[in-house]
Design a protein around this motif. Structure first.
Motif, PDB file in Angstrom:
ATOM      1  N   ASN A   8       0.853  -1.184   0.000  1.00  0.00           N
ATOM      2  CA  ASN A   8       0.000   0.000   0.000  1.00  0.00           C
ATOM      3  C   ASN A   8       0.894   1.241   0.000  1.00  0.00           C
ATOM      4  O   ASN A   8       1.655   1.459   0.944  1.00  0.00           O
ATOM      5  CB  ASN A   8      -0.886  -0.009   1.244  1.00  0.00           C
ATOM      6  CG  ASN A   8      -1.809   1.197   1.316  1.00  0.00           C
ATOM      7  OD1 ASN A   8      -1.757   2.091   0.478  1.00  0.00           O
ATOM      8  ND2 ASN A   8      -2.653   1.230   2.331  1.00  0.00           N
ATOM      9  N   PRO A   9       0.860   2.082  -1.056  1.00  0.00           N
ATOM     10  CA  PRO A   9       1.766   3.241  -1.128  1.00  0.00           C
ATOM     11  C   PRO A   9       1.567   4.243   0.001  1.00  0.00           C
ATOM     12  O   PRO A   9       2.476   5.003   0.321  1.00  0.00           O
ATOM     13  CB  PRO A   9       1.445   3.859  -2.494  1.00  0.00           C
ATOM     14  CG  PRO A   9       0.105   3.337  -2.859  1.00  0.00           C
ATOM     15  CD  PRO A   9      -0.007   1.980  -2.242  1.00  0.00           C
ATOM     16  N   GLN A  10       0.384   4.247   0.603  1.00  0.00           N
ATOM     17  CA  GLN A  10       0.130   5.108   1.763  1.00  0.00           C
ATOM     18  C   GLN A  10       0.137   4.289   3.052  1.00  0.00           C
ATOM     19  O   GLN A  10      -0.561   4.604   4.013  1.00  0.00           O
ATOM     20  CB  GLN A  10      -1.216   5.831   1.630  1.00  0.00           C
ATOM     21  CG  GLN A  10      -1.203   7.029   0.697  1.00  0.00           C
ATOM     22  CD  GLN A  10      -1.272   6.635  -0.759  1.00  0.00           C
ATOM     23  OE1 GLN A  10      -2.050   5.759  -1.123  1.00  0.00           O
ATOM     24  NE2 GLN A  10      -0.470   7.264  -1.598  1.00  0.00           N
ATOM     25  N   GLY A  11       0.944   3.247   3.052  1.00  0.00           N
ATOM     26  CA  GLY A  11       0.972   2.342   4.193  1.00  0.00           C
ATOM     27  C   GLY A  11       1.324   3.041   5.494  1.00  0.00           C
ATOM     28  O   GLY A  11       2.170   3.939   5.527  1.00  0.00           O
ATOM     29  N   VAL A  12       0.678   2.614   6.556  1.00  0.00           N
ATOM     30  CA  VAL A  12       0.870   3.271   7.850  1.00  0.00           C
ATOM     31  C   VAL A  12       2.266   3.037   8.404  1.00  0.00           C
ATOM     32  O   VAL A  12       2.752   3.815   9.231  1.00  0.00           O
ATOM     33  CB  VAL A  12      -0.186   2.775   8.865  1.00  0.00           C
ATOM     34  CG1 VAL A  12      -1.577   3.195   8.433  1.00  0.00           C
ATOM     35  CG2 VAL A  12      -0.121   1.254   9.029  1.00  0.00           C
TER      36      VAL A  12
ATOM     37  N   SER B 191       5.090   2.962   6.556  1.00  0.00           N
ATOM     38  CA  SER B 191       6.156   3.536   5.728  1.00  0.00           C
ATOM     39  C   SER B 191       6.799   4.763   6.360  1.00  0.00           C
ATOM     40  O   SER B 191       7.986   5.032   6.148  1.00  0.00           O
ATOM     41  CB  SER B 191       5.608   3.899   4.346  1.00  0.00           C
ATOM     42  OG  SER B 191       4.621   4.908   4.446  1.00  0.00           O
ATOM     43  N   SER B 192       6.038   5.524   7.127  1.00  0.00           N
ATOM     44  CA  SER B 192       6.559   6.765   7.706  1.00  0.00           C
ATOM     45  C   SER B 192       7.638   6.521   8.756  1.00  0.00           C
ATOM     46  O   SER B 192       8.337   7.450   9.154  1.00  0.00           O
ATOM     47  CB  SER B 192       5.411   7.573   8.324  1.00  0.00           C
ATOM     48  OG  SER B 192       4.759   6.827   9.341  1.00  0.00           O
TER      49      SER B 192
ATOM     50  N   LYS C 139      12.106   4.442   0.994  1.00  0.00           N
ATOM     51  CA  LYS C 139      11.245   3.342   0.583  1.00  0.00           C
ATOM     52  C   LYS C 139      12.002   2.010   0.536  1.00  0.00           C
ATOM     53  O   LYS C 139      11.476   0.987   0.989  1.00  0.00           O
ATOM     54  CB  LYS C 139      10.609   3.658  -0.779  1.00  0.00           C
ATOM     55  CG  LYS C 139       9.550   4.755  -0.716  1.00  0.00           C
ATOM     56  CD  LYS C 139       8.379   4.339   0.164  1.00  0.00           C
ATOM     57  CE  LYS C 139       7.299   5.407   0.224  1.00  0.00           C
ATOM     58  NZ  LYS C 139       6.610   5.626  -1.054  1.00  0.00           N
TER      59      LYS C 139
ATOM     60  N   TRP D 253      12.158   0.671   3.903  1.00  0.00           N
ATOM     61  CA  TRP D 253      10.832   0.174   4.293  1.00  0.00           C
ATOM     62  C   TRP D 253      10.603  -1.218   3.718  1.00  0.00           C
ATOM     63  O   TRP D 253      10.148  -2.128   4.410  1.00  0.00           O
ATOM     64  CB  TRP D 253       9.762   1.152   3.806  1.00  0.00           C
ATOM     65  CG  TRP D 253       8.346   0.760   4.118  1.00  0.00           C
ATOM     66  CD1 TRP D 253       7.880   0.216   5.282  1.00  0.00           C
ATOM     67  CD2 TRP D 253       7.216   0.896   3.255  1.00  0.00           C
ATOM     68  NE1 TRP D 253       6.520   0.004   5.189  1.00  0.00           N
ATOM     69  CE2 TRP D 253       6.089   0.409   3.967  1.00  0.00           C
ATOM     70  CE3 TRP D 253       7.040   1.394   1.966  1.00  0.00           C
ATOM     71  CZ2 TRP D 253       4.806   0.398   3.413  1.00  0.00           C
ATOM     72  CZ3 TRP D 253       5.770   1.394   1.420  1.00  0.00           C
ATOM     73  CH2 TRP D 253       4.665   0.898   2.141  1.00  0.00           C
TER      74      TRP D 253
ATOM     75  N   HIS E  53       8.889   1.852  -7.347  1.00  0.00           N
ATOM     76  CA  HIS E  53       8.336   3.088  -6.796  1.00  0.00           C
ATOM     77  C   HIS E  53       7.417   3.824  -7.766  1.00  0.00           C
ATOM     78  O   HIS E  53       6.666   4.686  -7.344  1.00  0.00           O
ATOM     79  CB  HIS E  53       9.463   4.052  -6.396  1.00  0.00           C
ATOM     80  CG  HIS E  53      10.514   3.432  -5.544  1.00  0.00           C
ATOM     81  ND1 HIS E  53      10.286   3.005  -4.256  1.00  0.00           N
ATOM     82  CD2 HIS E  53      11.810   3.144  -5.807  1.00  0.00           C
ATOM     83  CE1 HIS E  53      11.393   2.487  -3.760  1.00  0.00           C
ATOM     84  NE2 HIS E  53      12.330   2.554  -4.680  1.00  0.00           N
TER      85      HIS E  53
ATOM     86  N   GLU F  94       4.049   0.317  -5.865  1.00  0.00           N
ATOM     87  CA  GLU F  94       4.889   0.364  -4.668  1.00  0.00           C
ATOM     88  C   GLU F  94       5.098  -1.064  -4.194  1.00  0.00           C
ATOM     89  O   GLU F  94       4.140  -1.798  -3.954  1.00  0.00           O
ATOM     90  CB  GLU F  94       4.212   1.176  -3.567  1.00  0.00           C
ATOM     91  CG  GLU F  94       5.077   1.354  -2.321  1.00  0.00           C
ATOM     92  CD  GLU F  94       6.313   2.198  -2.614  1.00  0.00           C
ATOM     93  OE1 GLU F  94       7.422   1.753  -2.262  1.00  0.00           O
ATOM     94  OE2 GLU F  94       6.166   3.286  -3.191  1.00  0.00           O
TER      95      GLU F  94
ATOM     96  N   ASP G  26       0.013  -3.524   5.493  1.00  0.00           N
ATOM     97  CA  ASP G  26       0.402  -2.792   4.282  1.00  0.00           C
ATOM     98  C   ASP G  26       0.744  -3.700   3.113  1.00  0.00           C
ATOM     99  O   ASP G  26       1.068  -3.218   2.023  1.00  0.00           O
ATOM    100  CB  ASP G  26       1.580  -1.836   4.538  1.00  0.00           C
ATOM    101  CG  ASP G  26       1.227  -0.751   5.534  1.00  0.00           C
ATOM    102  OD1 ASP G  26       0.046  -0.370   5.581  1.00  0.00           O
ATOM    103  OD2 ASP G  26       2.121  -0.297   6.271  1.00  0.00           O
TER     104      ASP G  26
END
Length: 218
Positions: A35-39, A41-42, A47, A50, A74, A78, A97
């Motif tokens: 999931n490119p907006q994975g929780v 990843s931050s 990347k 990650w 990327h 992702e 994710d």
């Protein structure tokens, strides 16, 4: 008679367990879509770092996970390509994710060559690596493939030969790739880059077989 039958059943059972164990630990190449907006990843500086964390969570702590990471994606998606056993794959599917995991071979049956991905690691003090690869023609006979190289600016890539000439189906040919680092490795600091080798069928210009490579400095 009963004793012999018991021994036979015992032998078959042991053989079955051994075969299952071997299959469960055999490495295959998979594409893992995230999931490119994975929780999660931050929590990482990059990347690729990650992506590497997913392998670190599924593999034995004694193994170097970076050796299994073949490529990080990327743009179109992702995710990453990696070598996993069936047991590791099942563990990875449970991580947050993770969107999907697909075997690379099953995704690319239309291609004319098998194409192993390449992973290169430059450790502190290492400036060059030579990788030898063998590819097999699973398409038409009398095929000629010419090479196109897309390399990151941090790496110089040389390939010999730059043309593969196949005369038969299932014929195997080898090539060598030299990776020469243009940057210095910094001890204790990891960085990543990626590129690809593309073998283009010069007979029709349509069959383009990509061999992605990833480079790690550590």
């Amino acid at each position: 008679m009963e004793l012999e039958a018991f021994k036979t059943r015992l032998f078959v059972s042991i053989l079955f367990v051994c075969l299952v164990s071997i299959r469960a630990n055999t490495l295959q190449t998979y594409i893992v879509q995230l999931n490119p907006q994975g929780v999660t990843s931050s929590s990482f500086a990059s990347k690729p770092r990650w992506h590497l964390s997913f392998l670190e969570q599924t593999m034995s702590s004694e193994e170097d996970a970076s050796l299994r990471l073949l490529y990080s994606y990327h743009s179109a998606m992702e995710g990453f390509a990696a070598q996993l056993s069936e047991l590791e794959l099942e563990s990875l599917k449970l991580l947050p994710d993770n969107v999907s995991c697909r075997e690379l071979l099953k995704m690319n049956r239309g291609f004319s060559l098998n194409y192993p991905s390449i992973s290169v690691i430059f450790k502190h003090g290492t400036r060059s690596k030579m990788i030898r690869r063998r590819v097999t023609n699973v398409g038409s006979p009398n095929s000629i493939y010419k090479l196109e190289v897309l390399a990151p600016k941090e790496v110089k890539v040389r390939v010999k030969p730059q043309m593969l000439r196949f005369t038969d189906i299932n014929q195997s040919l080898s090539y060598r790739v030299w990776f020469i680092s243009r940057k210095r490795t910094e001890k204790g600091r990891m960085s990543f880059a990626q590129g690809q080798l593309t073998w283009v069928n010069s007979n029709n210009g349509l069959n383009r077989v990509k061999s992605p490579f990833s480079v790690t400095w550590k």
